[in-house]
Design a protein around this motif. Structure first.
Motif, mmCIF file in Angstrom:
data_model
loop_
_atom_site.group_PDB
_atom_site.id
_atom_site.type_symbol
_atom_site.label_atom_id
_atom_site.label_comp_id
_atom_site.label_asym_id
_atom_site.label_seq_id
_atom_site.Cartn_x
_atom_site.Cartn_y
_atom_site.Cartn_z
ATOM 1 N N LEU A 175 10.363 7.557 -3.271
ATOM 2 C CA LEU A 175 9.028 7.276 -2.739
ATOM 3 C C LEU A 175 7.972 8.075 -3.495
ATOM 4 O O LEU A 175 6.855 7.603 -3.711
ATOM 5 N N GLY A 234 8.411 -0.382 -1.227
ATOM 6 C CA GLY A 234 7.537 0.459 -2.045
ATOM 7 C C GLY A 234 7.653 0.112 -3.519
ATOM 8 O O GLY A 234 6.644 0.010 -4.230
ATOM 9 N N MET A 286 2.408 8.978 -0.054
ATOM 10 C CA MET A 286 3.844 8.729 -0.212
ATOM 11 C C MET A 286 4.645 10.026 -0.029
ATOM 12 O O MET A 286 5.753 10.004 0.508
#
Lengths: 352, 376, 332
Positions: free
Chosen positions: C66, C187, C235
């Protein structure tokens, strides 16, 4: 805290800034020096114990090994590169130095002084060698420095742990303890004898090497070429400077200074053991707070050394000021930020 | 104008913590009593025997359908907090000794190179996948490690902890090197013996969040209040597991308190030799006592020079040795929930305390007389 | 590798050209390195190449993944974000603090944690754009500062005892796949589209190639930079939430050192540290390669200290191979 006020005052229109202030803030080195003096004065005012000789010596000596490693880092950064493997390298070389001096297999005719000499010098040579390998990857194989040194960080750390297996090194001979923080013995100083005796070896090394490197970078052709390569590689190439050779030199010298820092680090203690704090971050922080531009081309080792001393002073000052230990790291980070901002704002003003 | 607003916003965010400064510079916080909100249980003062603790029911976790390996060769993995430091090198040594003695145990040590909670979890997870018969661990964080240990138990893998515990449901047994209150008592009594009841002391610890260190300091706080009320608790500083920083922090305490300072406690096997180094180099041996937790090899130079009188620690070699023995007994079915003691080779019978913990014994105090008999 | 290429060349020239086309890209070379590594590791242990193990590795690499996505954006613009690990710690602490100490409902606390992450990232962006501080220096300073805030707020206390639903994200599966892995995949897809299919994405390459030219051609350079640093912070905050959910506790030292892991995945993925080139696909392969190497080596009985030696060597060697291959191909 002092630096906050300075920033604020610098934000006033230029006409209000007296010429004295302009001289003081003309360079990052002088800004750092002023901040350092004000900080010491402020802390000394609220807790006079801070100004005691012993503490002052510790303030200057505590980060000497960081400052010496920052000399090499300055060269690397000035040429537009970076080295994040220095922490692992320094610990590896410290252990190597200790292992060499306590090694039992030397031939019996070899005098103890020679063994001590080997354990002081060989880590520096190995440091230069590893610097050369990194430099080779960066220049001739054109792998970005951050990738190479990120790789070396892992490799050195892994090998170190595999080899050392968590063993500690003790039982070093007395003569080996080069950098202990005690008054100097057996040296003669023509003037200010008591003062010099208090200074301890790490401070001597730091100041001496700083002066040598500062002069070398300013006046020698190679030193000046480093700035040229970092500032504008293309122009440097056109003017006949070999970029490869210069970057190689920067990495090799970086290895040398990491080696010296490692030996000072190892000879400081009665126990040498592997602890792997992120020293590379402290060294890079000292270098950039000292005004060395990460884009290459500008900054001096004097700034880097002053910044290293300042970082150590802040750590100690927060204890003397009775700041809650939970907040010390936040305040350290803040002061780093403020100092960097002050440098940037000053530069932009000068550029205007 | 917009630039100015942005600038003000950024600056105020950054400067906001400064406004809180007066509030954070408080006497109580400065001393830091290891407060982690868990109950403390100080031992009685002096030589009074500790009251028998109330028996507690077994509260450990149990593996689901573990294979019957009684008497058969088992493969174990040992995941300490990290590898590459002397302390865990010593526990590994003890484990290998026990494995050799037993003959039907194979144990390998593997862990991250930094004391990192998420990496340690990954290591254990990998060993669950690889398939081992049992896991020995020393937790970086008692709560964070528990889910992955439960996963191991669910797959029928035996789990025994040592040195640093998980939550009870994460393991069957925990080999406790020495109870927190016992360590606290040993440390403070040693300092009192050396510097008297009115000693003023500082502490160098790893971090405030390291569970074992936090518990020891909390117990020291409670015990000092009860049994050494005249001692003055000056300040506690963090130094990570970093020799240089520990040395610097010890120097800072020496410089800040000057003649006031009578003693320094080192709470880790890194901080104690570093503090002793700082006191030695400052030429203050005898004036500032160093008492702390450390392994003998690192302390020999200072104990032999007379600068340090007593080093408190259990024997980590014995700790690793006991962990393997306990695991073998569990697998063989000789050590079950509800038992009150366990046979552990050359260590004899070890007592069960606190529900599901095996106690190695009282802390050991190394002095100039015996320190050279140990090599780890 | 060489023999395979030649045999392909003989049997089907069209296929060879396709292979060569893939090889022309950094991602293609890296993919081949990854496949070779996986095949070698699979011969060492039969526990490695199983669906269960691979999904589990997906769970373990989610947090770094991420963070590596926005890191790719940032490095493409020629910047870097060293403060991500500290933002993970700060967000994790804020999550626990606002729930346990400030009494917010847990849902709100999660939102606060993500918001703080985004705010911390945006501040990085503002310092970088408004004060023109080089990103490495700015985020080096906030690395210390954000970690310090986390320590100051936490006061060395961990927050535990979350309700059961909170662990759904980090510890449970849906349709046999770890829950957080869905978020990583989403993502990756969003970031890939954003980077390769939008004006915003193209502007990032333009900034990395020549910031001055990008400015003159009317690209809102500062705004876009602040956006990607804020995205990076967000994130990191999300990664903090995923981590807390996975390990059931908050600590102020969470995420320390993650910046280097994320950067390693990005640069291994072929994104140039000087900016201007790179892709989400490359970062994803880099991330997977590192995770599988660590896992596969561990399963084959290689210990942690030797593993990091291998990882470091692979990082240097695969970058070298890529550089050599690209140079050859361009030379042909």
């Amino acid at each position: 805290m002092a630096s906050v006020t300075q920033t604020v005052s610098m934000r006033r229109p230029r006409s209000q800034v007296s010429s004295v202030l302009r001289t003081i803030f003309g360079s990052q080195e002088s800004v750092l020096l002023v901040v350092l003096v004000l900080l010491i004065a402020y802390v000394g005012h609220s807790n006079s114990g801070f100004l005691a000789t012993r503490n002052m010596v510790n303030v200057f000596a505590g980060y000497a090994y960081i400052a010496i490693a920052a000399l090499g880092m300055t060269m690397v950064i000035v040429t537009g590169n970076i080295d994040i493997s220095v922490g692992s390298l320094m610990v590896t070389l410290s252990m190597l130095s200790g292992a060499l001096v306590t090694y039992k297999g030397y031939p019996s005719w070899l005098p103890l002084d020679a063994i001590i000499g080997i354990s002081w010098l060989l880590p520096i040579v190995i440091g230069a060698l590893i610097g050369a390998i990194i430099g080779f990857f960066v220049t001739y194989l054109r792998i970005p420095a951050i990738v190479v040194t990120l790789g070396f960080l892992s490799i050195l750390k892994g090998v170190l742990i595999m080899v050392s297996q968590g063993e500690r090194i003790t039982g070093m001979p007395t003569g080996y303890a080069l950098a202990q923080r005690r008054p100097l013995q057996g040296l003669d100083f023509p003037i200010f004898e008591d003062f010099f005796r208090m200074l301890t070896m790490p401070v001597f090394f730091m100041v001496f090497l700083m002066i040598v490197v500062a002069l070398w970078m300013r006046y020698s052709p190679t030193g000046r070429a480093m700035y040229a390569v970092g500032g504008n590689a293309e122009a440097a190439r056109l003017s006949g400077i070999s970029e490869h050779r210069i970057v190689m030199t920067a990495f090799i010298l970086n290895g040398v200074f990491v080696g010296i820092a490692a030996v000072l680090n190892a000879t400081q203690f009665s126990v040498i053991q592997v602890t792997l704090p992120p020293i590379e971050l402290q060294i890079i922080t000292a270098t950039v707070v000292g005004g060395v531009s990460i884009l290459g081309g500008t900054g001096t080792v004097v700034g880097a050394v002053l910044a290293a001393i300042l970082l150590n002073t802040i750590t100690k000052a927060l204890v003397f000021l009775d700041i809650s230990p939970f907040w010390t790291r936040a305040i350290q980070g803040l002061m780093i930020l403020v100092t960097v901002l002050a440098d940037l704002i000053r530069r932009q003003r000068q550029a205007e | 104008m917009r630039k100015f607003v942005v600038l003000t916003l950024v600056l105020s965010f950054i400067l906001a913590p400064l406004a809180a400064l007066p509030a954070v510079a408080q006497e109580e916080e400065k001393r830091w009593d290891g407060a982690d909100d868990l109950p403390v249980n100080p031992l009685p003062c002096g030589d009074e025997p500790a009251p028998e603790p109330e028996p507690k029911e077994y509260d450990g976790g149990q593996p689901v359908n573990p294979p019957d390996l009684a008497g058969k060769e088992i493969t174990l993995v040992d995941v300490p907090k990290l590898i590459g430091i002397g302390y865990f090198a010593a526990t590994t040594k003890g484990q290998q000794e026990a494995a050799e003695e037993l003959g039907n145990v194979k144990v390998t040590t593997d862990a991250p190179t930094e004391a990192n909670i998420d990496e340690q979890i990954t290591f254990i997870d990998n060993y669950i996948t690889r398939g081992v018969d049992g896991i020995l661990f020393a937790a970086n964080d008692p709560v964070a490690i528990t889910p992955v240990l439960k996963k191991a138990l669910e797959q029928g893998i035996r789990v025994v902890g040592y040195d640093a515990n998980s939550l009870p449901e994460g393991r069957e047994w925990f080999v406790n090197q020495a109870e927190f209150n016992g360590i606290a008592k040993a440390l403070l009594d040693s300092l009192a013996a050396e510097k008297g009841e009115d000693a003023k002391f500082g502490i160098v610890t790893s971090t405030f969040t390291t569970p074992n260190q936090a518990r020891w300091i909390a117990e020291m706080w409670a015990y000092a209040k009860e049994c050494h009320p005249d001692m003055v608790w000056l300040e506690t500083l963090e130094a990570q597991e970093d020799y240089n920083l520990s040395f610097e922090q010890a120097n800072t305490l020496i410089d800040k308190y000057g003649d006031e300072l009578d003693g320094l406690f080192g709470m880790t096997s890194v901080a104690t030799p570093a503090a002793a180094d700082a006191v030695t180099q400052a030429g203050l041996c005898g004036e500032v006592a160093v008492v702390g937790l450390a392994t003998p090899n690192a302390m020999k130079p200072f104990v032999n020079s007379g600068c340090v009188k007593s080093v408190v620690l259990w024997n980590p070699v014995d700790l690793g040795y006991a962990a393997v023995y306990v695991m073998r007994q569990v697998v063989d079915g000789n050590f079950k929930p509800g038992d009150t003691e366990v046979e552990a080779g050359r260590l004899g019978k070890l007592k069960v305390v606190n529900g599901s913990e095996v106690l190695l014994g009282p802390p050991f105090i190394y002095t100039a007389e015996n320190i050279n008999d140990f090599d780890f | 590798m060489a023999t395979r290429e030649t045999s392909l060349k003989k049997s089907s020239p069209a296929l060879f050209q396709q292979v060569q086309g893939v090889l022309r890209t950094q991602e293609g070379v890296l993919l081949i390195i990854t496949i070779i590594s996986v095949l070698i590791l699979a011969t060492q242990t039969d526990k490695f190449l199983t669906v269960k193990n691979l999904l589990n590795q997906g769970r373990l690499m989610t947090e770094i993944g991420l963070i590596a996505l926005p890191m790719t954006f940032i490095i493409i613009t020629g910047g870097i974000d060293l403060s991500v690990g500290s933002i993970v710690g700060l967000s994790a602490i804020m999550l626990g603090y606002s729930w346990h100490n400030l009494g917010f409902p847990l849902e709100v606390a999660i939102a606060i944690a993500l918001g703080i992450g985004a705010l911390a990232g945006a501040i990085n962006g503002l310092i970088i754009t408004r004060f023109r501080v080089p990103p490495l220096i700015a985020t080096l300073a906030t690395l210390a500062f954000y970690r310090g805030l986390a320590e100051g707020i936490a006061q060395a206390r961990s927050v535990t005892g979350y309700p059961a639903w909170f662990f759904d994200l980090g510890q449970r599966e849906t349709l046999g796949i770890p829950n957080q892995l869905y978020f990583l995949v989403i993502g990756i897809v969003i970031s890939a589209i954003l980077l390769s299919r939008t004006t915003f994405g193209r502007s990032l390459y333009a900034i990395g190639n020549n910031e001055l030219a990008a400015r003159f051609s009317g690209i809102p350079v500062n705004r876009n930079k602040v956006l990607i640093y804020a995205f990076s912070g967000f994130m990191s905050g999300f990664a903090g939430y995923v981590l807390v959910s996975r390990v059931s506790t908050t600590r102020s030292d969470m995420g320390s050192g993650w910046e280097l892991d994320a950067i390693a995945a990005v640069v291994l993925g072929g994104t140039s540290i000087t900016g201007g080139t790179g892709s989400i696909l490359g970062t994803t392969i880099g991330l997977v390669l590192i995770q599988l190497l660590k896992n596969g080596l561990a399963l084959s009985g290689v210990t942690g200290d030797a593993t990091i030696v291998v990882i470091g060597s692979v990082l240097i060697l695969s970058t070298l191979i890529n550089i050599v291959v690209q140079r050859r191909l361009r030379g042909v």
